[in-house]
Design a protein around this motif. Sequence first.
Motif, short mmCIF file in Angstrom:
data_model
loop_
_atom_site.label_atom_id
_atom_site.label_comp_id
_atom_site.label_asym_id
_atom_site.label_seq_id
_atom_site.Cartn_x
_atom_site.Cartn_y
_atom_site.Cartn_z
N HIS A 44 108.59 45.37 -91.68
CA HIS A 44 108.31 46.80 -90.97
C HIS A 44 109.36 46.98 -90.07
N GLY A 98 105.38 44.61 -96.38
CA GLY A 98 105.71 44.12 -95.04
C GLY A 98 104.36 43.77 -94.34
N LYS A 99 103.40 44.31 -94.87
CA LYS A 99 101.90 43.98 -94.24
C LYS A 99 101.78 42.12 -94.24
N LEU A 136 103.07 53.74 -90.23
CA LEU A 136 103.48 52.35 -89.59
C LEU A 136 103.15 52.24 -88.04
N PHE A 174 106.80 49.05 -97.41
CA PHE A 174 105.72 49.21 -96.43
C PHE A 174 104.52 48.42 -96.77
#
Length: 188
Positions: A156, A149-150, A185, A146
Amino acid sequence: MTTDDLYKELNYVNHSREKRTYYANLLIKNPDLVPKLLDILFKVNDKLSPRAAWVFEFMCSDNIENIIPYINQFTENMHKVHIDSAVRPVAKICELMAKAYTSKNDNKIKTVLTSIHKERIIETCFDYMINDEKIAPKAYAMNTLFILGKEYDWVHPELVLILERDFQMQSSGFKARARHILKKLKRD
């Protein structure tokens, strides 16, 4: 202390916070022991590999910047670790690095963690998510994915697929963490 001496010392490490803290502090005071500890950690079929992982996790939990001189060796080899009680601390260290990397506070991890390191962490965490691992490594892995994944737009969507696919077959602990991550998310 030789690698053999350190290996013998690891026989005294157990689940107690006291023992793991004692040996983590020993490493912090004697950084020349850390490569020896990592050699033992990455003897992945050895019964003392998990104990080395526990000590390394405590050292990194004390200050994640302690990993910096060993970040290449750690990220190059972490995917080899497979004994359950060694996988959990490795997954936790990945989460600690991801949190430090995205922290609002200045720290050296932000400048040292390269795209190659992050890709290795992401790959290993996805392996934890799809392999038959216990809940703790999966929980650390999903949080790490998470966070990282940004920065990597493909992470994501893949994470959502895995969480939704595995949701019904997993434990209540997995479901609770998955719900939390899926909610975050959907907000992003």
